[in-house]
Write a protein that holds these residues in place. Structure first.
Motif, PDB file in Angstrom:
ATOM      1  N   HIS A  85       0.832  -1.272  -0.127  1.00  0.00           N
ATOM      2  CA  HIS A  85       0.003  -0.106  -0.008  1.00  0.00           C
ATOM      3  C   HIS A  85       0.920   1.204   0.080  1.00  0.00           C
ATOM      4  O   HIS A  85       0.613   2.292  -0.673  1.00  0.00           O
ATOM      5  CB  HIS A  85      -0.804   0.028   1.370  1.00  0.00           C
ATOM      6  CG  HIS A  85      -1.772   1.066   1.354  1.00  0.00           C
ATOM      7  ND1 HIS A  85      -2.702   1.528   0.269  1.00  0.00           N
ATOM      8  CD2 HIS A  85      -1.765   2.232   2.245  1.00  0.00           C
ATOM      9  CE1 HIS A  85      -3.330   2.651   0.492  1.00  0.00           C
ATOM     10  NE2 HIS A  85      -2.766   3.101   1.878  1.00  0.00           N
ATOM     11  N   GLU A  86       1.844   1.356   0.793  1.00  0.00           N
ATOM     12  CA  GLU A  86       2.815   2.407   0.872  1.00  0.00           C
ATOM     13  C   GLU A  86       3.557   2.382  -0.404  1.00  0.00           C
ATOM     14  O   GLU A  86       4.044   3.801  -0.825  1.00  0.00           O
ATOM     15  CB  GLU A  86       3.753   2.261   2.214  1.00  0.00           C
ATOM     16  CG  GLU A  86       3.089   2.394   3.321  1.00  0.00           C
ATOM     17  CD  GLU A  86       4.159   1.895   4.807  1.00  0.00           C
ATOM     18  OE1 GLU A  86       5.517   1.879   4.173  1.00  0.00           O
ATOM     19  OE2 GLU A  86       3.624   1.813   5.750  1.00  0.00           O
ATOM     20  N   LYS A  87       3.770   1.227  -1.109  1.00  0.00           N
ATOM     21  CA  LYS A  87       4.454   1.728  -2.240  1.00  0.00           C
ATOM     22  C   LYS A  87       3.583   1.782  -3.560  1.00  0.00           C
ATOM     23  O   LYS A  87       3.937   1.962  -4.731  1.00  0.00           O
ATOM     24  CB  LYS A  87       5.214   0.485  -2.734  1.00  0.00           C
ATOM     25  CG  LYS A  87       6.385   0.151  -1.769  1.00  0.00           C
ATOM     26  CD  LYS A  87       6.843  -1.285  -2.397  1.00  0.00           C
ATOM     27  CE  LYS A  87       8.113  -1.663  -1.269  1.00  0.00           C
ATOM     28  NZ  LYS A  87       8.705  -3.076  -1.375  1.00  0.00           N
ATOM     29  N   ASP A  88       2.223   2.026  -3.230  1.00  0.00           N
ATOM     30  CA  ASP A  88       1.366   2.316  -4.515  1.00  0.00           C
ATOM     31  C   ASP A  88       0.986   1.403  -5.283  1.00  0.00           C
ATOM     32  O   ASP A  88       0.724   1.409  -6.370  1.00  0.00           O
ATOM     33  CB  ASP A  88       1.612   3.511  -5.026  1.00  0.00           C
ATOM     34  CG  ASP A  88       1.520   4.922  -4.196  1.00  0.00           C
ATOM     35  OD1 ASP A  88       0.488   4.776  -3.059  1.00  0.00           O
ATOM     36  OD2 ASP A  88       2.181   6.103  -4.413  1.00  0.00           O
ATOM     37  N   GLU A  89       1.202  -0.049  -4.939  1.00  0.00           N
ATOM     38  CA  GLU A  89       1.356  -1.346  -5.596  1.00  0.00           C
ATOM     39  C   GLU A  89       0.024  -2.101  -5.426  1.00  0.00           C
ATOM     40  O   GLU A  89      -0.402  -2.762  -6.207  1.00  0.00           O
ATOM     41  CB  GLU A  89       2.550  -2.052  -5.514  1.00  0.00           C
ATOM     42  CG  GLU A  89       3.672  -1.226  -5.801  1.00  0.00           C
ATOM     43  CD  GLU A  89       4.982  -2.324  -5.582  1.00  0.00           C
ATOM     44  OE1 GLU A  89       4.821  -3.513  -5.428  1.00  0.00           O
ATOM     45  OE2 GLU A  89       6.233  -1.817  -5.734  1.00  0.00           O
TER      46      GLU A  89
END
Length: 405
Positions: A85-89
């Motif tokens: 989620h933090e990596k926008d993946e």
């Protein structure tokens, strides 16, 4: 976030002892799947509200330890989801892709087990050469650790240095170590790419893989001619080995493996068309009169689906691959005898035809880009390894010309 995970009982799958599997129930964009945790309890001992096993459960020596294990698995999965989620993946993954990331990271804490997983995958893809390379590394690491398992977090800089010292203490070479280390590095890169481990675990940031220059393998033109002119009876096994060597040389230094798998159907309009097994690079090579003379000996009474050379004996691909490996050992022994008969002092092996082709092409002023394409290399730097050093006699000739100015 459109993703959620919880500990649950899979009540759809009742076991023979009336218990149900404990699972991680993963929900992602309103789709649901489950991840088995290898534990099961009956409904009466499951606390659905608190997502844990009740204290009254007697199927384990410690309910609290079992609950901690389940919670640890859930926490690990949550960490993976949060990281994505933090990596926008996260939003760009299907639920199956997300499940695979969680399961793979859980399954392969062991470096050895992940290596074996890669070997199995390579065998399924019929890439037996690469599979053997990985297998050799796994076996030597098991020998180094005396059969103990190796976790990914244990393969660090200190581990690599200890393995290096152990390798040298057994009288082994720098280049043999280089081969092992490159394969260990490749396993790590695959694990990182598959999210089995994080890039922080990469042990090669400060470790440098060393190599030493290898013996010059290329033959000069006179040596190649002496092999061509060597008189041998057709009943002599060396007759075939000489033909394999020359055919390899005339086919851009084709490997013995690729030579063995050439079929009659690969000959089209006086050209040999095939794919290199290692890189899948397509080849389309004109059949010269010299090559045609060699091929003609093997083509009589053969169907298009038959192999040209009498190297492969069996029908199953994995067994065919073993046929080639066994034949290559005999071929290399035969080349030693040919070298003696031709008064060639250099060590003659199946690889020499390839190096000789590359060197002679360079001496005939064939452009480096063309030589690289003919050898099937994807990078010019690989070709430059083949051409790293000219034969000493060529350098002597250049030196004479400079002295005589």
């Amino acid at each position: 976030m459109n993703t959620n995970i919880k500990l649950s009982l899979d009540t759809r799958r009742k076991k023979k002892d009336a218990s149900y599997p404990i699972i991680l129930r993963l929900t992602h964009f309103r789709k649901t799947t489950s991840i088995s945790l290898g534990q099961s309890v009956s409904k009466e001992y499951w606390d659905a509200k608190n997502e844990k096993i009740k204290r009254a459960f007697k199927g384990t020596s410690s309910v609290s330890k079992l609950n901690n294990l389940l919670l640890k698995e859930k926490t690990r999965a949550v960490d993976i989801i949060n990281d994505l989620h933090e990596k926008d993946e996260l939003d760009f993954l299907s639920i199956l892709q997300l499940k695979n990331k969680i399961v793979k990271t859980s399954s392969f804490k062991s470096f050895i087990e992940y290596g074996k997983y890669i070997i199995d995958d390579l065998k399924k893809a019929e890439r037996f050469g690469n599979a053997n390379t990985y297998y050799a590394v796994i076996k030597v690491l098991e020998k180094f650790t005396e059969g103990n398992d190796i976790k990914f977090n244990e393969v660090n800089y200190d581990f690599l240095k200890r393995f290096e010292n152990w390798h040298y203490s057994r009288g082994n070479s720098v280049n043999a170590l280089s081969t092992y280390m490159r394969t260990i590095k490749a396993i790590f890169n695959k694990a990182i790419k598959s999210d089995v481990v994080t890039r922080d675990a990469y042990p090669f940031t400060h470790y440098r893989i060393k190599t030493t220059p290898t013996e010059k393998r290329a033959l000069d033109a006179d040596s190649i001619k002496s092999i061509m002119l060597l008189k041998l009876k057709e009943s002599d096994s060396l007759f075939h080995y000489r033909n394999y060597f020359l055919a390899s040389y005339m086919l851009y230094g084709i490997s013995f493996m690729d030579l063995a798998f050439l079929k009659v159907q690969n000959i089209v309009d006086n050209r040999l068309k095939f794919q290199r097994r290692k890189t899948s690079k397509p080849y389309d090579i004109g059949v010269t009169p010299q090559l045609k003379e060699i091929l003609s000996f093997y083509l009589s009474n053969k169907d298009k689906s038959d192999f040209i050379f009498p190297i492969i004996k069996r029908g199953i691909f994995e067994l065919q691959y073993k046929d080639v490996l066994w034949a290559r050992k005999r071929y290399n022994k035969g080349l030693k005898e040919i070298a003696v008969k031709c008064n060639i002092e250099k060590r003659l092996t199946s690889y020499v035809s390839r190096h000789s082709f590359a060197t002679q092409a360079m001496l005939q002023d064939v452009p480096l880009q063309a030589i690289s394409s003919m050898l099937g290399h994807n990078r010019l730097s690989t070709t430059q390894v083949y051409l790293k050093s000219l034969p000493s006699e060529i350098l002597d000739d250049y030196n004479k010309k400079l002295v005589e100015l």
